[in-house]
Write a protein that holds these residues in place. Structure first.
Motif, PDB file in Angstrom:
ATOM      1  N   LEU A  45     -22.968   6.272 -18.648  1.00 24.97           N
ATOM      2  CA  LEU A  45     -24.161   5.729 -18.473  1.00 24.97           C
ATOM      3  C   LEU A  45     -24.167   4.542 -19.270  1.00 24.97           C
ATOM      4  N   PHE A  97     -31.265  10.303 -11.583  1.00 23.59           N
ATOM      5  CA  PHE A  97     -30.307   9.115 -11.617  1.00 23.59           C
ATOM      6  C   PHE A  97     -31.050   8.088 -10.920  1.00 23.59           C
ATOM      7  N   GLU A 128     -28.492   3.130  -7.994  1.00 16.48           N
ATOM      8  CA  GLU A 128     -27.217   2.707  -8.248  1.00 16.48           C
ATOM      9  C   GLU A 128     -26.304   3.676  -8.674  1.00 16.48           C
ATOM     10  N   GLU A 129     -26.848   4.513  -9.708  1.00 17.27           N
ATOM     11  CA  GLU A 129     -25.710   5.657 -10.234  1.00 17.27           C
ATOM     12  C   GLU A 129     -25.620   6.577  -9.166  1.00 17.27           C
ATOM     13  N   ARG A 146     -22.848   5.368  -7.290  1.00 18.28           N
ATOM     14  CA  ARG A 146     -21.412   5.347  -8.329  1.00 18.28           C
ATOM     15  C   ARG A 146     -21.001   6.827  -8.305  1.00 18.28           C
TER      16      ARG A 146
END
Ligand SMILES: [Fe+2]
Length: 294
Positions: free
Chosen positions: A73, A183, A186-187, A190
């Motif tokens: 992160l 989250f 974007e996370e 990913r």
């Protein structure tokens, strides 16, 4: 000096003498390390005083590097180390321990669950090489579990049950076990799950092992509770004390392990202590199973 390896702890960990990582490895030394990794699965090198560049050069002489891109992160501008390293410290870019409730620290608590490095990547990790620059005042051991022994001691019915199973792995699954579920979009993108077989055959020894990791969160074709229970049950079996080596760190230790047939976890340590560790990683041969089209 010839390379010597002495067994420590359970039969899958060895202590290596005769390697100085400040110097380029000879072909004989490279061969001895790979043979040692095939025989054991965890190798411990003591008293190494190496720079970042020397760690990278040593790692590269053993195979293809895996880069730590997009797996934590930390924002790109927050990185303390170049992305050839997985930053396994608890330090921010100013070398200060993360605050107790820092989101990056809480995410990293996932490393206290049994896992295999980068099992959340389609091509996961082969060897991890973790170098110790400072130790916490207490705790912080890294424990390793032998997944060959875990597989060998399953009964035949279980072996048949799991032989062809495929799991989904994601860092979101491991964090969810600790209640870390928030989250960003974007996370989530990913950290999208990848597929991994549950049984792996080692390419050089031909031995089978369980390929478990806390990142595993489902089994294709299985209802979630059945899948999670089986994964939990297998993990409980695989991490019995008789299959575990616990490494107590000393500054200058480099420990190398084969993620294809071990799991590991870090034990807790005080949040305010400086625990400076950096990891280089080699890529495995390729995916363990074909990935589904997105
Ligand atoms: Fe790890």
């Amino acid at each position: 000096m010839p390379v010597k390896i002495r067994q420590i702890g359970p039969c899958f960990a060895g202590e290596v003498d005769g390697i100085d990582m400040r110097k380029p490895l000879t072909p004989d030394e490279v061969a001895a390390i790979h043979a040692g990794m095939d025989e054991y699965a965890v190798l411990v090198f003591h008293d190494q005083r190496i720079t970042k560049e020397q760690q990278v050069a040593f790692t590269e002489s053993l195979g293809e590097l895996e880069y730590a891109i997009g797996s934590s992160l930390r924002a790109p501008e927050d990185h303390r180390l170049p992305n050839v390293f997985a930053d396994v410290s608890n330090l921010d870019k100013n070398e200060k321990p993360f605050k107790y409730d820092d989101r990056r620290r809480l995410f990293a608590i996932g490393n206290r669950l049994w896992h295999s490095d980068s099992s959340f990547k389609a091509t996961p990790a082969k060897y991890s090489l973790l170098y110790c620059l400072s130790v916490a005042s207490k705790g912080g051991n890294t424990e390793f579990a032998d997944m060959r022994a875990a597989y060998d001691t399953l009964d035949e019915e279980r072996k048949a049950l799991i032989e062809d199973l495929v799991c989904e792995h994601s860092q979101m699954f491991s964090r969810a076990q600790l209640g870390f579920t928030e989250f960003t979009e974007e996370e989530r993108e990913r950290f999208k799950p990848v597929l991994q077989t549950l049984v792996r055959t080692h390419p050089s020894t031909g031995r089978k092992s369980l390929y478990l990791s806390s990142h595993a969160g489902s089994i294709l074709g299985w209802p979630i509770p059945e899948a999670r229970f089986l994964l939990r049950d297998l993990t409980e079996h695989a991490t019995q004390r008789k299959f575990v080596y616990s490494h107590k760190w000393t500054v200058g230790d480099l420990v190398m392990w084969d993620n294809r047939r071990t799991m590991h976890r870090v034990r807790p340590y005080p949040a305010e202590d400086v625990r400076d560790m950096r990891r280089t990683t080699l890529k495995a041969e390729g995916p363990t199973v074909r990935q589904q089209a997105a």
